[in-house]
Design an enzyme around this catalytic site. Structure first.
Site: not given
Ligand SMILES: NC(=O)c1ccc[n+]([C@@H]2O[C@H](COP(=O)([O-])OP(=O)(O)OC[C@H]3O[C@@H](n4cnc5c(N)ncnc54)[C@H](OP(=O)(O)O)[C@@H]3O)[C@@H](O)[C@H]2O)c1
Length: 332
Positions: A68, A70, A117, A138, A189, A192-193, A279
Site C-alpha cells: 500500500s 497510503s 472491508k 474502507n 469481483g 468490498g471494491a 494499482y
Molecule cells: N485503487 C484503489 O484505490 C483500490 C481501492 C480498493 C481496492 N483496490 C483493489 O481491489 C482489489 C480488491 O479489493 P477488495 O478490498 O474488494 O477485496 P475483497 O473484498 O477481498 O474482494 C476480493 C475479490 O477478488 C476476488 N478474487 C480474489 N482472488 C481471486 C482469484 N485468484 N481469482 C479470481 N477472483 C479472485 C474475490 O472473489 P471471491 O468472492 O470468489 O473470493 C472477490 O470478488 C484489490 O486488488 C485491491 O488492491 C484498489
C-alpha cells in the site's frame, strides 16, 4: 520491539510510547533483525523526528498490506499541513482482535483494504448510509468518545475517475448527468471494491452485471443492485452490445502475478472503457491489452487518489491538497 512485518509499527511508534531507541538500517536489506526499516524510511517516510506522545496514529489494515502507498501519501501530506500524525502499515489477521487491542484514542483513524472491508463494517458503532448500502467500509474514524465511525470512499474515487476517463476531462459528471447513465457496466469481483463499483454505477444510472469467482457472491450482489450475475468463465463470451464499461475489482493481475488477467484480449473489443482497481502495477496486463484493442483505460492509481482525498479530509478535518496527492503518486 517486535520483529518482522507485524512488528514494524512498534519500531516506528517507539517515540510515541516512550521507547528509548529504535533500530534503522543504513541500507535496505542489510538488517540485524527482521523487519527493520532503513534510517531514510524512518526519517523521510514516517517523519520519525516529529513523533511524540501527542502524535495521532493512523494506519491501513489489510492482509497483504505492505504494497500500500497510503503511508507515503498521508505522511507527506501530514508534514506539509503540520498535522501531528503518523500513518503506518498494519498487517492484520483478525479485525476484531485488532480493534479489541488497539482501542485507545491514540489510534485515531484507519484505512481498510483486502480482505477486511466487510468485517470492519460490522465492527463499527456507526456506519455512513452509503457504506451500509455497499456493505463495506474502507475508512474508519475513532470519535472522541472512542466509538468507531465507518464510511466508504472507494465509491466516489472509482466512479468519478471512470466518469473523467469517459469524458476525457477533469469534470466527469456534467450538468447533463453522468456519462455512465444507460451504459452496461460489468464489474469483475464481488468483494468490498466490487460492491462499491456496482453500487456507484447503479447510482449513476448504469445497468450492472457482476462476474465473480464465487458465483453465489455475484448473484447476491446482482440482486442488491438489480443487475445480472455471471461466472468468470462466462465473461469471455459475454458481448450483448458494444460500448460497455469493464471494471476489475479482483486481485487478478496484481503483483507478483502480473501476467494474469481476468478476461481474454479478444473479449475486450466490446468495451469502450476498461478500469482496473489494482494499482501495483499501475498498468496491468488487463489495461495493456485494453489499450491494444483501442479501449480507453483508467488505472487504479486514479481511484486511489480519488478515494484518498476524502479519507484525508475525514482524518484531519483539512481540505486535501489534490495537486500534492497527484504529484506524490505521479511516480507510480
Ligand atoms: N485503487 C484503489 O484505490 C483500490 C481501492 C480498493 C481496492 N483496490 C483493489 O481491489 C482489489 C480488491 O479489493 P477488495 O478490498 O474488494 O477485496 P475483497 O473484498 O477481498 O474482494 C476480493 C475479490 O477478488 C476476488 N478474487 C480474489 N482472488 C481471486 C482469484 N485468484 N481469482 C479470481 N477472483 C479472485 C474475490 O472473489 P471471491 O468472492 O470468489 O473470493 C472477490 O470478488 C484489490 O486488488 C485491491 O488492491 C484498489
Amino acid at each position: 520491539m517486535v520483529m518482522g512485518e507485524r512488528g514494524l509499527m512498534s519500531r516506528i511508534l517507539c517515540p510515541k510510547f516512550g521507547g528509548y531507541l529504535t533500530f534503522g538500517t543504513l541500507e535496505e536489506g542489510k538488517v540485524s533483525a527482521p523487519g527493520q526499516p532503513t534510517i531514510d524510511e524512518l526519517i523521510s517516510l514516517y517523519n520519525f523526528r516529529s513523533i511524540d506522545a501527542d502524535t495521532k496514529v493512523f494506519g491501513i489494515i489489510g492482509k497483504p498490506v505492505s504494497h500500500s502507498k497510503s503511508p507515503k501519501l498521508y505522511n507527506r501530506a501530514f508534514k506539509e499541513d503540520g498535522v501531528n500524525g503518523v500513518f503506518v502499515h498494519l498487517l492484520v489477521d483478525d479485525v476484531n482482535k485488532f480493534f479489541d487491542t488497539y482501542s485507545s484514542p491514540d489510534f485515531s483513524g484507519f484505512s481498510c483494504t483486502i480482505p477486511h472491508k466487510e468485517v470492519a463494517l460490522a465492527r463499527c458503532d456507526e456506519v455512513d448510509p452509503v457504506a451500509k448500502s455497499i456493505g463495506a467500509v474502507n475508512c474508519l474514524i475513532r470519535r472522541p468518545d472512542g466509538k468507531l465511525f465507518g464510511c466508504n470512499t472507494d465509491y466516489v474515487g472509482a466512479i468519478s475517475s471512470i466518469e473523467i476517463g469517459l469524458q476525457g476531462s477533469q469534470n466527469g459528471a456534467t450538468h447533463t448527468g453522468s456519462p455512465l447513465a444507460g451504459k452496461l457496466f460489468v464489474v469483475i469481483g464481488a468483494g468490498g471494491a466490487g460492491k462499491a463499483l456496482a453500487y456507484g454505477a447503479k447510482e449513476k444510472g448504469a445497468r450492472v452485471v457482476i462476474a465473480n469467482r464465487s458465483y453465489d457472491r455475484a448473484r447476491d450482489l446482482a440482486e442488491l443492485v438489480g443487475g445480472q450475475a455471471l461466472t468468470l468463465a462466462e465473461l469471455n463470451s459475454f458481448h450483448p452490445e458494444t460500448g460497455m464499461i469493464l471494471a476489475n475489482t479482483t486481485s487478478i493481475g496484481m503483483q507478483p502475478k502480473i501476467e494474469e488477467t481476468p478476461i481474454s484480449k479478444e473479449a475486450l473489443r466490446n468495451y469502450e472503457l476498461v478500469f482496473d482497481a489494482i494499482y501495483t502495477p499501475k498498468i496491468t496486463r488487463l489495461l495493456r491489452e485494453a489499450q491494444e484493442v483501442g479501449s480507453k483505460i483508467v488505472t487504479g492509481v486514479e481511484m486511489f487518489i480519488g478515494q484518498a482525498y476524502e479519507q484525508y479530509e475525514r482524518f484531519t478535518g483539512l481540505p486535501a491538497r489534490k495537486q500534492l496527492f497527484r504529484d506524490i503518486m505521479a511516480d507510480y
